[in-house]
Design a protein around this motif. Structure first.
Motif, PDB file in Angstrom:
ATOM      1  N   GLY A   1       0.887  -1.255   0.034  1.00 23.28           N
ATOM      2  CA  GLY A   1      -0.040   0.102  -0.080  1.00 23.28           C
ATOM      3  C   GLY A   1       0.781   1.273  -0.201  1.00 23.28           C
ATOM      4  N   VAL A   2       0.243   2.407  -0.244  1.00 23.07           N
ATOM      5  CA  VAL A   2       0.853   3.529  -0.294  1.00 23.07           C
ATOM      6  C   VAL A   2       0.177   4.613   0.647  1.00 23.07           C
ATOM      7  N   PHE A   3       1.161   5.340   1.347  1.00 24.96           N
ATOM      8  CA  PHE A   3       0.535   6.324   2.359  1.00 24.96           C
ATOM      9  C   PHE A   3       0.855   7.702   1.752  1.00 24.96           C
ATOM     10  N   CYS A   4       0.123   8.674   1.638  1.00 23.58           N
ATOM     11  CA  CYS A   4       0.071  10.005   0.896  1.00 23.58           C
ATOM     12  C   CYS A   4      -0.389  11.155   1.780  1.00 23.58           C
ATOM     13  N   VAL A   5       0.548  12.146   2.035  1.00 24.01           N
ATOM     14  CA  VAL A   5       0.048  13.370   2.751  1.00 24.01           C
ATOM     15  C   VAL A   5       0.469  14.508   1.991  1.00 24.01           C
TER      16      VAL A   5
ATOM     17  N   GLY B   1       7.143  19.098   5.741  1.00 24.40           N
ATOM     18  CA  GLY B   1       6.952  18.053   5.025  1.00 24.40           C
ATOM     19  C   GLY B   1       8.440  17.607   5.027  1.00 24.40           C
ATOM     20  N   GLU B   2       9.338  18.394   4.959  1.00 22.06           N
ATOM     21  CA  GLU B   2      10.774  17.778   5.280  1.00 22.06           C
ATOM     22  C   GLU B   2      11.294  17.269   6.647  1.00 22.06           C
ATOM     23  N   GLN B   3      10.557  17.682   7.516  1.00 21.70           N
ATOM     24  CA  GLN B   3      10.555  17.134   8.901  1.00 21.70           C
ATOM     25  C   GLN B   3       9.702  15.766   8.968  1.00 21.70           C
ATOM     26  N   PHE B   4       8.745  15.935   8.198  1.00 24.21           N
ATOM     27  CA  PHE B   4       8.014  14.598   8.221  1.00 24.21           C
ATOM     28  C   PHE B   4       8.648  13.484   7.610  1.00 24.21           C
ATOM     29  N   ILE B   5       9.349  13.698   6.501  1.00 22.97           N
ATOM     30  CA  ILE B   5      10.059  12.822   5.945  1.00 22.97           C
ATOM     31  C   ILE B   5      11.094  11.931   6.709  1.00 22.97           C
ATOM     32  N   GLU B   6      11.829  13.006   7.573  1.00 18.23           N
ATOM     33  CA  GLU B   6      12.684  12.490   8.517  1.00 18.23           C
ATOM     34  C   GLU B   6      12.018  11.491   9.731  1.00 18.23           C
ATOM     35  N   ILE B   7      11.139  12.063  10.209  1.00 19.03           N
ATOM     36  CA  ILE B   7      10.180  11.199  11.003  1.00 19.03           C
ATOM     37  C   ILE B   7       9.728   9.642  10.621  1.00 19.03           C
ATOM     38  N   ALA B   8       9.264   9.882   9.435  1.00 15.08           N
ATOM     39  CA  ALA B   8       8.810   8.715   8.454  1.00 15.08           C
ATOM     40  C   ALA B   8       9.901   7.793   8.294  1.00 15.08           C
ATOM     41  N   GLN B   9      11.166   8.243   7.854  1.00 12.91           N
ATOM     42  CA  GLN B   9      12.251   7.254   7.599  1.00 12.91           C
ATOM     43  C   GLN B   9      12.631   6.542   8.805  1.00 12.91           C
ATOM     44  N   LYS B  10      12.745   7.263   9.912  1.00 10.96           N
ATOM     45  CA  LYS B  10      13.101   6.726  11.228  1.00 10.96           C
ATOM     46  C   LYS B  10      12.132   5.517  11.568  1.00 10.96           C
ATOM     47  N   LYS B  11      10.920   5.532  11.087  1.00 11.44           N
ATOM     48  CA  LYS B  11      10.129   4.437  11.228  1.00 11.44           C
ATOM     49  C   LYS B  11       9.899   3.491  10.057  1.00 11.44           C
TER      50      LYS B  11
ATOM     51  N   TRP C   1       9.475   3.958   7.071  1.00 10.73           N
ATOM     52  CA  TRP C   1       8.959   4.191   5.713  1.00 10.73           C
ATOM     53  C   TRP C   1       9.753   4.528   4.700  1.00 10.73           C
ATOM     54  N   VAL C   2       9.497   4.223   3.448  1.00  7.62           N
ATOM     55  CA  VAL C   2      10.201   4.425   2.212  1.00  7.62           C
ATOM     56  C   VAL C   2       9.425   5.661   1.409  1.00  7.62           C
ATOM     57  N   LEU C   3      10.202   6.843   1.280  1.00  6.85           N
ATOM     58  CA  LEU C   3       9.709   7.825   0.414  1.00  6.85           C
ATOM     59  C   LEU C   3       9.753   7.381  -1.284  1.00  6.85           C
ATOM     60  N   VAL C   4       8.590   7.327  -1.919  1.00  8.48           N
ATOM     61  CA  VAL C   4       8.735   6.750  -3.275  1.00  8.48           C
ATOM     62  C   VAL C   4       8.087   7.821  -4.156  1.00  8.48           C
ATOM     63  N   ASN C   5       7.709   8.846  -3.780  1.00  8.64           N
ATOM     64  CA  ASN C   5       7.232   9.949  -4.674  1.00  8.64           C
ATOM     65  C   ASN C   5       7.045  11.250  -3.787  1.00  8.64           C
ATOM     66  N   ARG C   6       7.485  12.398  -4.691  1.00 10.21           N
ATOM     67  CA  ARG C   6       7.201  13.798  -3.815  1.00 10.21           C
ATOM     68  C   ARG C   6       6.959  14.721  -4.852  1.00 10.21           C
TER      69      ARG C   6
ATOM     70  N   ALA D   1       4.712  10.501  -1.018  1.00  9.01           N
ATOM     71  CA  ALA D   1       3.917   9.216  -0.900  1.00  9.01           C
ATOM     72  C   ALA D   1       5.126   8.384  -0.378  1.00  9.01           C
ATOM     73  N   PHE D   2       4.528   7.637   0.534  1.00  8.86           N
ATOM     74  CA  PHE D   2       5.345   6.531   1.150  1.00  8.86           C
ATOM     75  C   PHE D   2       4.949   5.188   1.120  1.00  8.86           C
ATOM     76  N   GLN D   3       5.863   4.075   1.263  1.00  6.99           N
ATOM     77  CA  GLN D   3       5.534   2.732   1.209  1.00  6.99           C
ATOM     78  C   GLN D   3       6.293   2.051   2.290  1.00  6.99           C
ATOM     79  N   ARG D   4       5.797   0.792   2.782  1.00  4.74           N
ATOM     80  CA  ARG D   4       6.333   0.069   3.680  1.00  4.74           C
ATOM     81  C   ARG D   4       7.288  -1.269   3.079  1.00  4.74           C
ATOM     82  N   GLN D   5       7.444  -1.178   1.903  1.00  6.57           N
ATOM     83  CA  GLN D   5       8.045  -2.355   1.122  1.00  6.57           C
ATOM     84  C   GLN D   5       9.381  -2.351   1.553  1.00  6.57           C
ATOM     85  N   ASN D   6      10.322  -3.426   1.734  1.00  9.68           N
ATOM     86  CA  ASN D   6      11.754  -3.658   2.026  1.00  9.68           C
ATOM     87  C   ASN D   6      12.348  -3.709   0.881  1.00  9.68           C
ATOM     88  N   ARG D   7      13.048  -2.202   0.468  1.00 12.88           N
ATOM     89  CA  ARG D   7      14.016  -2.372  -0.886  1.00 12.88           C
ATOM     90  C   ARG D   7      15.382  -2.159  -0.405  1.00 12.88           C
ATOM     91  N   GLU D   8      16.193  -2.736  -0.946  1.00 15.44           N
ATOM     92  CA  GLU D   8      17.569  -2.585  -0.922  1.00 15.44           C
ATOM     93  C   GLU D   8      17.935  -1.031  -1.394  1.00 15.44           C
TER      94      GLU D   8
END
Length: 251
Positions: free
Chosen positions: A166-170, A177-187, A189-194, A211-218
């Motif tokens: 799934g995709v989570f969008c805000v 938003g830049e601060q939100f990205i940092e919080i998300a990455q610590k949890k 989440w992978v940023l896939v589109n901005r 737009a974020f996803q939870r998929q594990n990708r290298e």
């Protein structure tokens, strides 16, 4: 962005008329505005069957996604404020997609703990100011400030409810938003589109769509785009018109 900056021909007393639906917002603290329109027009819907709108307000984004995602099986909207939730229900009932849309008057934290549903797409136009000087209106404060819905809590709730792919969008102010990205990455989440948004070419970025996803990708390449809303003469750019042509009147 103030709702008065939305194209005037759709604005009427108590609400806003779109091509396929009307959104009453006189009972809502936050009115129909460009932020919600951007998110509703942009969020990816390919293959999406289940959708959740956190903090649905008037139901604007829910209705836009219902119009776009013709393959959707159901769309849920969560709204903490009772009057806004009732108005979102009324707006849904007056639309073509009444059977598809379900509005829940509840707290997202409670909902995430109680429901057994999961969602292919989760969207939110969330509160973004840290609690500071109180608003004159407690309901408006709830809609604008993170006192009742923190960004940590929003990300955790989305994590509990999102499907595997799934995709989570805000949509958020740019620097928040830049601060939100940092919080998300610590949890994790992978940023896939901005999309970085500015009102005109000579102005700084003022909004950001994420737009974020939870998929594990290298490795992952995040798609980064730019949207300019107005030309130097104050009229909408061709790109913005493309975004809203299915929704705004006379486009």
């Amino acid at each position: 962005m103030n709702h008065k900056k939305v194209k005037k021909e759709g604005l009427r007393k108590g609400g806003f008329t779109f091509k396929q639906f009307f959104v009453a917002h006189d009972k809502c603290a936050m009115k129909v505005g460009t932020d919600g329109v951007l998110l509703g027009a942009w969020a990816p819907i390919e293959g999406v069957k289940t959708i959740l709108d956190i903090g649905t307000g008037s139901g604007l984004i829910t209705l836009m996604l219902a119009q776009r995602a013709v393959q959707a099986e159901f769309i849920d909207g969560i709204e903490l404020d009772e009057q806004a939730a009732l108005q979102a229900m009324e707006n849904a009932q007056g639309s073509l997609w009444d059977p598809l849309i379900h509005i829940h008057h509840c707290d997202i934290y409670h909902y995430a703990q109680q429901t057994d549903k999961s969602y292919d797409l989760i969207v939110s136009n969330p509160p973004y100011f840290e609690p500071a000087v109180a608003c004159r209106d407690d309901v408006r404060e709830q809609a604008r400030y993170t006192k009742t819905l923190t960004h940590d809590g929003l990300l955790d709730s989305a994590q509990a409810l999102i499907t595997e792919n799934g995709v989570f969008c805000v949509v958020l102010p740019y620097f928040i938003g830049e601060q939100f990205i940092e919080i998300a990455q610590k949890k994790e989440w992978v940023l896939v589109n901005r999309v970085n948004v500015k009102d005109s070419a000579d102005k700084p970025y003022h909004r950001i769509l994420l737009a974020f996803q939870r998929q594990n990708r290298e490795t992952i390449n995040c798609s980064i785009d730019e949207l300019i809303i107005r030309n130097s003469d104050g009229h909408y750019t061709d790109e913005f018109r493309t975004w809203v042509t299915d929704f705004y009147l006379y486009y």
